[in-house]
Design an enzyme around this catalytic site. Structure first.
Site, short mmCIF file in Angstrom:
data_model
loop_
_atom_site.label_atom_id
_atom_site.label_comp_id
_atom_site.label_asym_id
_atom_site.label_seq_id
_atom_site.Cartn_x
_atom_site.Cartn_y
_atom_site.Cartn_z
CE LYS A 283 -4.30 1.56 2.22
NZ LYS A 283 -5.30 1.29 3.23
CD GLU A 369 -19.27 -3.11 8.65
OE1 GLU A 369 -18.60 -2.28 8.29
OE2 GLU A 369 -19.44 -4.40 8.45
NE ARG A 397 -21.66 -3.68 4.81
CZ ARG A 397 -20.72 -4.07 4.23
NH1 ARG A 397 -19.35 -3.93 4.52
NH2 ARG A 397 -20.73 -5.06 3.44
#
Length: 631
Positions: A283, A369, A397
């Site tokens: 990344k 979640e 969610r």
């Protein structure tokens, strides 16, 4: 128009078809130019950054090998898709990304035919791609479907639900895992890349399938062959899980070696059935500050590309996330039962200091979640006081768990709900437009909305004292800048606060709309009430206001449908009170991306828009009504 002298190859690529017309030997230069272009553009405008830098070579290879848009690429965690936007005809408008009327922050079907599925929330790509692959098979279409999973999306149960289903089918689906966590980087190298090329090749595939048939009549030998294959793969890759789920696993390979990527993807394109390619990337690749601190560089504002200095925002006091972060640390010192839970939003929710000071009481569950909410419920069952720090859009969610595991059992879980209302640049996928509506209908749940920073701190304290579920919902960014009192006190449940007393009309404002409505209340000499609680409402005060005023106005940064204003309407009707009521809030449509200020202006919820709505409505209230025509 992209400068051909700075980006000689990239400037010529206006579609993947033009990319595929280049010789493979040019791809490395294309990737280098694309990375430089991203650094140059995002440094000027800000936006999602580190994730896109990590998938430059992968994006180039995918569009080079697959015949997009006929072949379908389905992105997950869409902030990886900036390179994809550049290669699919949006290079010269990338500088408008996340601005009003500019490019969307994530893939969006209405923006480009190459954006096959709209994303924003994570872990949806495998399910969507499988649906597309099954549709192609049903319609007899010869097309490839690729799901690109990354940036933590594999931590969510939905990804594994989709993998479990896909592995039981014979649909032609390729799942590419962009693993930028670097946890297995030691496995990436020449040997691993060589094995990936071999294991994805036609010869190996024919031997593998043919061997299965030939050995089917000799079970002991077949089992020995299977174990030998697993051992060879296991030497270079953690692929057993995906094999057991029914996928042919290849990898891990170096996601920045474009030659290996192209060769492996070409080989896998020829294979049938569910395929899984494990790609390891870095990344922030190619920009040293982002490589060193990819979290800081996930979504920076504009920055100096040469020095790595990010433009500082005005330090006019703490934002709401900071208020929460300070409160939870202060509260943890007083309350040993307090624990903090977040679904992969430590930085965004303001939990960095808490995680450092109270590591044994901090739980980051990843992008999960549903698990976060039920984990909190289990902790509450055992006497702890869990605080779930979560964005409004992400709590959606975990809604079933909020109902079934928390509210139904009346468990003392406190939800610190960040990014309530319009969030701005991240657009409708991240806006907290619906939480008043979906929370106020739940029994046992106390729903609070602070008008300022100090009230936010006191409401968080109040919620933690309750022996029932509670939520404190606050917007993105800063409040009006009031002084925050260190001393914490519990607010009376369901009690509103009259901010000013006027005549004629009473404004019942919720949360951030109290400040927005203040100027209008002053200018028009109207009563202004800070409602504080969406549930329970201050019914006594509302009835008093309806008796003392000619009309009422409710204001909220939530959808009008089923929101706080609707709760006021229901109360009045239940008492057979017929008084003019104006409900202001978010309209019945999704609000596009832009600055939060621009989005509020668009919906008429800034100070100017509220005044205009009040002027029109009050004028209509005093306009003589036409007489009914006589017979």
């Amino acid at each position: 128009m992209t400068d051909p002298s700075a980006y000689p190859l990239l400037a010529r690529i206006n579609s993947p078809e033009e990319l595929r017309a280049l010789p493979e030997s040019d791809l490395k230069q294309v990737a280098d130019e694309l990375r430089a272009f991203l650094i140059d553009t995002v440094s000027n405008v800000g936006g999602h950054f580190a994730a896109g830098l990590g998938v430059v070579e992968l994006t180039v290879a995918l569009h080079y090998v697959f015949n997009t848009p006929h072949d379908l690429l389905v992105w997950d965690v869409g902030h990886q898709a900036y390179p994809h936007k550049v290669l699919t005809g949006r290079r010269d408008t990338l500088h408008t990304i996340r601005t009003w009327k500019g490019l969307a922050p994530f893939p969006k079907r209405s923006e480009s035919e190459y954006d096959t599925f709209g994303v924003g929330h994570s872990s949806t790509s495998i399910s969507a791609a499988l649906g597309m692959a099954l549709a192609a098979r049903h319609k007899g279409e010869d097309r490839h479907v690729v799901a690109l999973v990354g940036d933590g999306a594999m931590t969510a149960g939905m990804s594994f639900e989709a993998l479990n289903h896909a592995g039981s089918l014979d649909a032609d689906l390729l799942v590419v895992l962009n693993d930028n966590d670097m946890s297995i980087s030691g496995n990436v190298g020449a040997l691993s890349n060589y094995f990936a090329k071999v294991l994805s090749g036609r010869v190996y595939a024919h031997l593998r399938e043919g061997g299965k048939k030939a050995l089917s009549i000799m079970p002991p030998v077949r089992e020995l062959a299977r174990r030998s294959e697993e051992f060879m793969k296991g030497m270079v890759a953690p692929g057993t899980l995906f094999e057991e789920l029914g996928f042919n696993y290849i990898g891990p390979i170096d996601g920045h070696d474009i030659s290996t990527l192209v060769t492996t993807l070409r080989n896998m394109r020829a294979l049938k059935g569910p395929q899984f390619l494990h790609v390891v990337t870095r990344k922030g690749k190619g920009y040293e500050p982002a490589e060193k601190d990819p979290i800081k560089w996930h979504g920076p504002s504009a920055f100096n590309a040469a020095t790595g200095e990010i433009a500082q925002k005005s330090a006019a006091g703490p934002n709401y996330s900071d208020v929460f972060g300070e409160w939870i640390c202060d509260m943890a010192e007083k309350e040993p039962r307090l624990v903090g839970i977040t679904p992969a939003m430590r930085e965004g929710s303001g939990l960095v200091e808490f995680a450092q000071r109270f590591p044994e009481r901090y739980f980051d569950v990843g992008i999960a979640e549903q698990h976060a909410v039920t984990l909190a419920a289990g902790m509450a069952c055992s006497g702890l006081r869990p605080v779930v720090a979560i964005y409004s859009t992400f709590l959606q969610r975990g809604y079933d768990q909020l109902i079934h595991d928390v509210a139904l059992q009346n468990l003392p879980v406190l939800f610190a709900i960040d990014r309530g209302g319009l969030v701005g640049p991240d657009g409708p996928t991240h806006a907290g437009s619906f939480d008043f509506s979906y929370m106020r209908c739940l029994p046992n749940l106390v729903v609070m909305a602070p008008a300022d920073e100090n009230e936010c701190r006191q409401m968080l304290y109040t919620g933690l004292q309750l022996d029932q579920p509670a939520s404190v919902r606050y917007p993105r960014g800063r409040g009006p800048g009031v002084r925050i009192q260190k001393q914490m006190r519990a607010l009376p449940i369901g009690e509103a606060q009259v901010r000013r007393t006027g005549k004629g009309t009473a404004i019942l404002a919720f949360g951030a709309m109290v400040e927005a409505a203040h100027a209008s209340a002053e200018a028009l000499n109207l009563t202004l009430v800070n409602m504080r609680f969406v549930k329970p409402l201050d019914e006594k005060l509302i009835l008093e206001m309806s008796a003392a005023h000619d009309s009422l106005v409710t204001i909220e940064d939530n959808v009008i449908a089923g929101g706080a204003g609707s709760a006021v309407n229901e109360l009045l009707l239940s008492h057979d009170i017929h008084i003019p009521v104006l409900n202001l809030g978010l309209p019945d449509r999704f609000i596009e991306h832009g600055s939060r200020e621009q989005c509020l202006k668009e919906t008429g919820l800034d100070a100017v828009g509220i005044r205009q709505s009040l002027d029109r409505w009050l004028a209509a209230q005093h306009r003589p009504q036409p007489r009914a025509a006589g017979r």
